[in-house]
Design a protein around this motif. Structure first.
Motif, PDB file in Angstrom:
ATOM      1  N   ALA A  29       0.842  -1.194   0.000  1.00 12.79           N
ATOM      2  CA  ALA A  29       0.000   0.000   0.000  1.00 12.79           C
ATOM      3  C   ALA A  29       0.877   1.245   0.000  1.00 12.79           C
ATOM      4  CB  ALA A  29      -0.906   0.003   1.222  1.00 12.79           C
ATOM      5  N   VAL A  30       0.421   2.250  -0.739  1.00 12.85           N
ATOM      6  CA  VAL A  30       1.129   3.526  -0.778  1.00 12.85           C
ATOM      7  C   VAL A  30       0.260   4.601  -0.144  1.00 12.85           C
ATOM      8  CG1 VAL A  30       2.549   2.948  -2.773  1.00 12.85           C
ATOM      9  CG2 VAL A  30       0.345   4.001  -3.135  1.00 12.85           C
ATOM     10  N   GLU A  31       0.908   5.619   0.362  1.00 11.77           N
ATOM     11  CA  GLU A  31       0.214   6.739   0.992  1.00 11.77           C
ATOM     12  C   GLU A  31      -0.217   7.756  -0.045  1.00 11.77           C
ATOM     13  OE1 GLU A  31      -0.428   7.158   4.344  1.00 11.77           O
ATOM     14  OE2 GLU A  31       0.368   5.124   4.621  1.00 11.77           O
ATOM     15  N   GLY A  32      -1.321   8.396   0.205  1.00 19.29           N
ATOM     16  CA  GLY A  32      -1.750   9.510  -0.624  1.00 19.29           C
ATOM     17  C   GLY A  32      -2.378   9.105  -1.940  1.00 19.29           C
ATOM     18  N   SER A  33      -2.501  10.076  -2.780  1.00 20.60           N
ATOM     19  CA  SER A  33      -3.150   9.943  -4.074  1.00 20.60           C
ATOM     20  C   SER A  33      -2.215   9.271  -5.082  1.00 20.60           C
ATOM     21  CB  SER A  33      -3.529  11.350  -4.547  1.00 20.60           C
ATOM     22  OG  SER A  33      -4.053  11.329  -5.828  1.00 20.60           O
ATOM     23  N   VAL A  34      -2.786   8.361  -5.892  1.00 24.66           N
ATOM     24  CA  VAL A  34      -2.012   7.627  -6.886  1.00 24.66           C
ATOM     25  C   VAL A  34      -2.648   7.843  -8.256  1.00 24.66           C
ATOM     26  CG1 VAL A  34      -1.238   5.340  -7.654  1.00 24.66           C
ATOM     27  CG2 VAL A  34      -1.344   5.877  -5.211  1.00 24.66           C
ATOM     28  N   ARG A  35      -1.820   8.169  -9.228  1.00 27.82           N
ATOM     29  CA  ARG A  35      -2.302   8.343 -10.595  1.00 27.82           C
ATOM     30  C   ARG A  35      -2.573   6.976 -11.210  1.00 27.82           C
ATOM     31  NH1 ARG A  35      -0.415   8.162 -15.526  1.00 27.82           N
ATOM     32  NH2 ARG A  35      -1.227   9.543 -17.131  1.00 27.82           N
ATOM     33  N   VAL A  36      -3.707   6.855 -11.895  1.00 26.64           N
ATOM     34  CA  VAL A  36      -4.065   5.638 -12.606  1.00 26.64           C
ATOM     35  C   VAL A  36      -4.184   5.976 -14.083  1.00 26.64           C
ATOM     36  CG1 VAL A  36      -5.834   3.862 -12.927  1.00 26.64           C
ATOM     37  CG2 VAL A  36      -5.262   4.644 -10.618  1.00 26.64           C
ATOM     38  N   TYR A  39      -2.687   1.772 -18.344  1.00 24.08           N
ATOM     39  CA  TYR A  39      -1.991   0.528 -18.034  1.00 24.08           C
ATOM     40  C   TYR A  39      -1.869   0.260 -16.536  1.00 24.08           C
ATOM     41  CZ  TYR A  39      -0.968  -0.097 -22.932  1.00 24.08           C
ATOM     42  OH  TYR A  39      -1.094  -0.296 -24.292  1.00 24.08           O
ATOM     43  N   GLY A  40      -2.587   1.030 -15.710  1.00 17.26           N
ATOM     44  CA  GLY A  40      -2.616   0.738 -14.288  1.00 17.26           C
ATOM     45  C   GLY A  40      -2.111   1.859 -13.411  1.00 17.26           C
ATOM     46  N   ALA A  41      -1.742   1.477 -12.195  1.00 18.00           N
ATOM     47  CA  ALA A  41      -1.310   2.434 -11.171  1.00 18.00           C
ATOM     48  C   ALA A  41       0.120   2.891 -11.433  1.00 18.00           C
ATOM     49  CB  ALA A  41      -1.409   1.802  -9.787  1.00 18.00           C
ATOM     50  N   TYR A  42       0.345   4.191 -11.313  1.00 19.52           N
ATOM     51  CA  TYR A  42       1.667   4.765 -11.490  1.00 19.52           C
ATOM     52  C   TYR A  42       2.638   4.100 -10.520  1.00 19.52           C
ATOM     53  CZ  TYR A  42       5.388   8.184 -11.794  1.00 19.52           C
ATOM     54  OH  TYR A  42       6.612   8.789 -11.964  1.00 19.52           O
ATOM     55  N   ALA A  43       3.829   3.770 -10.989  1.00 19.98           N
ATOM     56  CA  ALA A  43       4.914   3.147 -10.224  1.00 19.98           C
ATOM     57  C   ALA A  43       4.739   1.637 -10.054  1.00 19.98           C
ATOM     58  CB  ALA A  43       5.142   3.805  -8.863  1.00 19.98           C
ATOM     59  N   ASP A  44       3.713   1.053 -10.675  1.00 12.18           N
ATOM     60  CA  ASP A  44       3.563  -0.393 -10.618  1.00 12.18           C
ATOM     61  C   ASP A  44       4.136  -0.996 -11.901  1.00 12.18           C
ATOM     62  OD1 ASP A  44       2.732  -2.756  -9.300  1.00 12.18           O
ATOM     63  OD2 ASP A  44       1.039  -2.913 -10.669  1.00 12.18           O
ATOM     64  N   VAL A  45       4.575  -2.239 -11.802  1.00  7.85           N
ATOM     65  CA  VAL A  45       5.085  -2.963 -12.967  1.00  7.85           C
ATOM     66  C   VAL A  45       4.586  -4.406 -12.907  1.00  7.85           C
ATOM     67  CG1 VAL A  45       7.174  -1.564 -13.195  1.00  7.85           C
ATOM     68  CG2 VAL A  45       7.244  -3.647 -11.837  1.00  7.85           C
ATOM     69  N   ASP A  56      -6.421  -5.004 -20.601  1.00  6.48           N
ATOM     70  CA  ASP A  56      -7.509  -5.747 -19.967  1.00  6.48           C
ATOM     71  C   ASP A  56      -7.174  -6.246 -18.566  1.00  6.48           C
ATOM     72  OD1 ASP A  56      -9.202  -5.346 -22.091  1.00  6.48           O
ATOM     73  OD2 ASP A  56      -8.808  -7.291 -23.021  1.00  6.48           O
ATOM     74  N   LYS A  57      -5.909  -6.155 -18.192  1.00  5.13           N
ATOM     75  CA  LYS A  57      -5.458  -6.562 -16.855  1.00  5.13           C
ATOM     76  C   LYS A  57      -4.639  -5.436 -16.238  1.00  5.13           C
ATOM     77  CE  LYS A  57      -5.052 -11.482 -17.961  1.00  5.13           C
ATOM     78  NZ  LYS A  57      -4.094 -12.617 -17.975  1.00  5.13           N
ATOM     79  N   ALA A  58      -5.101  -4.220 -16.424  1.00  2.47           N
ATOM     80  CA  ALA A  58      -4.354  -3.051 -15.949  1.00  2.47           C
ATOM     81  C   ALA A  58      -4.278  -3.004 -14.435  1.00  2.47           C
ATOM     82  CB  ALA A  58      -4.989  -1.773 -16.493  1.00  2.47           C
ATOM     83  N   LEU A  59      -5.346  -3.431 -13.780  1.00  3.57           N
ATOM     84  CA  LEU A  59      -5.408  -3.445 -12.317  1.00  3.57           C
ATOM     85  C   LEU A  59      -6.006  -4.767 -11.859  1.00  3.57           C
ATOM     86  CD1 LEU A  59      -6.944   0.107 -11.819  1.00  3.57           C
ATOM     87  CD2 LEU A  59      -4.583  -0.545 -11.259  1.00  3.57           C
TER      88      LEU A  59
END
Length: 183
Positions: A29-36, A39-45, A56-59
């Motif tokens: 889990a990350v704190e605060g607001s996350v850009r989506v 292709y999914g959540a910012y900083a995810d790979v 189709d499997k972004a999140l």
């Protein structure tokens, strides 16, 4: 009222015995607001893009209530991200979703249910390897898989955001309709 408990992104890539050699299942889990984005959540790979990620499997979403079930079964705490999920939600039976259901999260992000997660051997190794033999079949048989989501409208989300479900058209298949447990 359904709500977002946590937004989770990869903490670090870890060595893995699978074909890719590393896994990005270690989400936290990350704190605060996350850009989506699309292709999914910012900083995810995703380390294995053949089987994970893409439009189709972004999140991947998992319910807090299902995590509590498994915490009792496994005898340990399972914090947000433990299932490799990007979104830990509460008050929403994600497994009763229908393909095409849309979820409006917070003020602007909208996602669409596309398919159930298919658990893999990377997930089994993450859960406990030999200590949890038969994990993939056990997890599948419980039918607490959680859905993959396509991002329809980008924006920012954060823990505590309300989730509003916009139902799929009448007759849309359920998330688990036709799902076959792995052999």
């Amino acid at each position: 009222m359904p709500r977002l408990v946590a937004v989770c992104v990869v903490r670090q890539l870890r060595p893995d015995a699978g074909a890719v050699g590393v896994t990005a299942i270690d989400k936290r889990a990350v704190e605060g607001s996350v850009r989506v984005g699309r292709y999914g959540a910012y900083a995810d790979v995703q380390a294995d893009r053949k089987h994970h990620g893409g439009l189709d499997k972004a999140l991947y979403a998992y319910a807090d209530e299902d995590a509590e079930h498994w915490a009792g079964q496994l005898g340990r705490k399972l914090p947000p991200g433990w299932f490799g999920e990007n979104l830990r939600v509460q008050g929403l039976d994600v497994n009763a979703s229908r393909i095409g259901d849309r979820w409006r999260i917070g003020d602007g992000v909208e996602v669409e249910v596309t398919m159930p997660r298919t658990p893999c051997q990377t997930f089994a190794r993450w859960v406990g390897g030999d200590d949890e033999r038969g994990w993939v079949k056990r997890f599948s048989s419980a039918r607490r898989l959680g859905p993959y989501l396509r991002v329809v409208r980008t924006g920012r989300i954060q823990a505590g955001d309300e989730i509003v479900v916009i139902p799929a058209p009448e007759g849309a298949p359920g998330l688990l309709d036709g799902y076959q447990d792995p052999e």
